[in-house]
Design a protein around this motif. Structure first.
Motif, PDB file in Angstrom:
ATOM      1  N   PHE A 188      -2.733   9.106   0.771  1.00  0.00           N
ATOM      2  CA  PHE A 188      -2.849   8.529  -0.574  1.00  0.00           C
ATOM      3  C   PHE A 188      -3.712   9.359  -1.507  1.00  0.00           C
ATOM      4  O   PHE A 188      -4.170   8.867  -2.546  1.00  0.00           O
ATOM      5  CB  PHE A 188      -3.391   7.098  -0.479  1.00  0.00           C
ATOM      6  N   ASP A 189      -3.936  10.614  -1.143  1.00  0.00           N
ATOM      7  CA  ASP A 189      -4.633  11.559  -2.009  1.00  0.00           C
ATOM      8  C   ASP A 189      -5.993  11.022  -2.462  1.00  0.00           C
ATOM      9  O   ASP A 189      -6.362  11.124  -3.634  1.00  0.00           O
ATOM     10  CB  ASP A 189      -3.766  11.900  -3.228  1.00  0.00           C
ATOM     11  N   LYS A 190      -6.690  10.413  -1.513  1.00  0.00           N
ATOM     12  CA  LYS A 190      -8.079   9.971  -1.698  1.00  0.00           C
ATOM     13  C   LYS A 190      -8.248   8.814  -2.693  1.00  0.00           C
ATOM     14  O   LYS A 190      -9.373   8.450  -3.028  1.00  0.00           O
ATOM     15  CB  LYS A 190      -8.972  11.138  -2.125  1.00  0.00           C
ATOM     16  N   ARG A 191      -7.162   8.223  -3.184  1.00  0.00           N
ATOM     17  CA  ARG A 191      -7.334   7.089  -4.107  1.00  0.00           C
ATOM     18  C   ARG A 191      -7.687   5.830  -3.323  1.00  0.00           C
ATOM     19  O   ARG A 191      -7.398   5.710  -2.130  1.00  0.00           O
ATOM     20  CB  ARG A 191      -6.078   6.871  -4.939  1.00  0.00           C
ATOM     21  N   THR A 192      -8.324   4.881  -3.998  1.00  0.00           N
ATOM     22  CA  THR A 192      -8.710   3.626  -3.372  1.00  0.00           C
ATOM     23  C   THR A 192      -7.492   2.713  -3.262  1.00  0.00           C
ATOM     24  O   THR A 192      -6.795   2.461  -4.252  1.00  0.00           O
ATOM     25  CB  THR A 192      -9.810   2.922  -4.185  1.00  0.00           C
ATOM     26  N   LEU A 193      -7.240   2.213  -2.063  1.00  0.00           N
ATOM     27  CA  LEU A 193      -6.093   1.341  -1.848  1.00  0.00           C
ATOM     28  C   LEU A 193      -6.421  -0.092  -2.232  1.00  0.00           C
ATOM     29  O   LEU A 193      -7.556  -0.551  -2.069  1.00  0.00           O
ATOM     30  CB  LEU A 193      -5.655   1.376  -0.381  1.00  0.00           C
ATOM     31  N   SER A 194      -5.430  -0.800  -2.727  1.00  0.00           N
ATOM     32  CA  SER A 194      -5.585  -2.215  -3.033  1.00  0.00           C
ATOM     33  C   SER A 194      -5.579  -3.024  -1.740  1.00  0.00           C
ATOM     34  O   SER A 194      -5.145  -2.548  -0.681  1.00  0.00           O
ATOM     35  CB  SER A 194      -4.452  -2.689  -3.942  1.00  0.00           C
ATOM     36  N   ARG A 195      -6.028  -4.259  -1.823  1.00  0.00           N
ATOM     37  CA  ARG A 195      -6.012  -5.122  -0.648  1.00  0.00           C
ATOM     38  C   ARG A 195      -4.591  -5.318  -0.098  1.00  0.00           C
ATOM     39  O   ARG A 195      -4.384  -5.236   1.114  1.00  0.00           O
ATOM     40  CB  ARG A 195      -6.650  -6.472  -0.981  1.00  0.00           C
ATOM     41  N   PRO A 196      -3.578  -5.579  -0.973  1.00  0.00           N
ATOM     42  CA  PRO A 196      -2.217  -5.715  -0.430  1.00  0.00           C
ATOM     43  C   PRO A 196      -1.729  -4.439   0.260  1.00  0.00           C
ATOM     44  O   PRO A 196      -1.009  -4.522   1.264  1.00  0.00           O
ATOM     45  CB  PRO A 196      -1.373  -6.036  -1.664  1.00  0.00           C
TER      46      PRO A 196
END
Length: 253
Positions: A211-219
């Motif tokens: 994910f290229d270091k982006r913060t993932l959402s809870r879902p």
């Protein structure tokens, strides 16, 4: 430790070269023979040893996602093979020697799990019931993990007092210089703690790459956790991986 579904028994447990015999027929014949002997444990052991173990393990691998029922290490068909573990010990419960709900795969590590447990029942005191079979209890709601890789019994676990004491006694506590070996299953062995911590690191690294270091959402994190639980084989130490994804590490401690 997780709940395990056991929907079917092996359709043939006879050694190669002998007439096929389903597991259920073998259990039925064994119980008839057991009623007529005085050495019940000896009869149970010899009958169990006469079964074709690779044929039992083939079904157990599928049921358990190829993970040890206790520590969640990978178990595979090599030398030494994983143990076919009697959750309720054969010596104390000979009538359950061929009871499918009592049989699980355990890793062959000499310091933990079935090698550690041997004939010790999973209970806190004589007279207490044994811990429920994993087919009957969702142990993923009973144990938790820290970010360091330690395992513990959750304070909010759906257990009665006797079960809680038994599970604490089974799991053991994290090791230190004064306490290096404890618990019926020794699941806080330093090697296991390190391996669980490494599993968290591998999840973190994999998501950064994907994910290229982006913060993932809870879902998004929940979708990855759900995918983990639907895979075969399951990822080693899947419970702590899922706990990290769902941000439940340390909850209920």
């Amino acid at each position: 430790m997780r709940r395990i579904n056991k929907p079917r028994t092996p359709n043939n447990v006879s050694p190669d070269g002998q007439p096929p015999r389903p597991f259920q027929a073998a259990e039925r014949d064994f119980l008839r023979a057991l009623a007529a002997v005085t050495d019940r444990s000896g009869c149970a052991r010899s009958t169990f040893d006469s079964l074709a173990k690779p044929k039992l393990r083939a079904v157990l691998y599928v049921e358990q996602g190829s993970l040890c029922v206790y520590c969640e290490r990978r178990v595979v068909e090599r030398h030494p093979p994983p143990h076919i573990e009697h959750w309720r010990p054969l010596g104390l419960n000979p009538q359950l020697a061929l009871h499918w709900r009592n049989l699980y795969l355990s890793c062959p590590n000499p310091a933990t799990c079935d090698c550690r447990k041997h004939e010790t029942p999973l209970r806190a005191a004589d007279g207490d019931p044994d811990l429920p079979w994993p087919v009957d209890h969702a142990y993923e709601h009973c144990v938790g993990f820290t970010s360091l890789g330690e395992i513990y019994v959750r304070s909010d676990a759906p257990l009665d007092d006797a079960q809680r004491k038994a599970l604490v006694l089974a799991v053991g506590v994290p090791h230190d210089n004064a306490m290096t070996d404890n618990g019926i299953l020794n699941l806080n062995h330093p090697a296991l703690i390190a391996a669980r911590a490494a599993a968290i690191d591998s999840e973190r690294s994999r998501l950064k790459r994907r994910f290229d270091k982006r913060t993932l959402s809870r879902p998004e994190r929940e979708a990855i956790a759900t995918n983990h639980l639907g895979n075969y084989p399951l990822a080693e130490f899947v419970s702590i991986r899922v706990g990290w994804l769902r941000k439940t590490l340390g909850v209920g401690r």
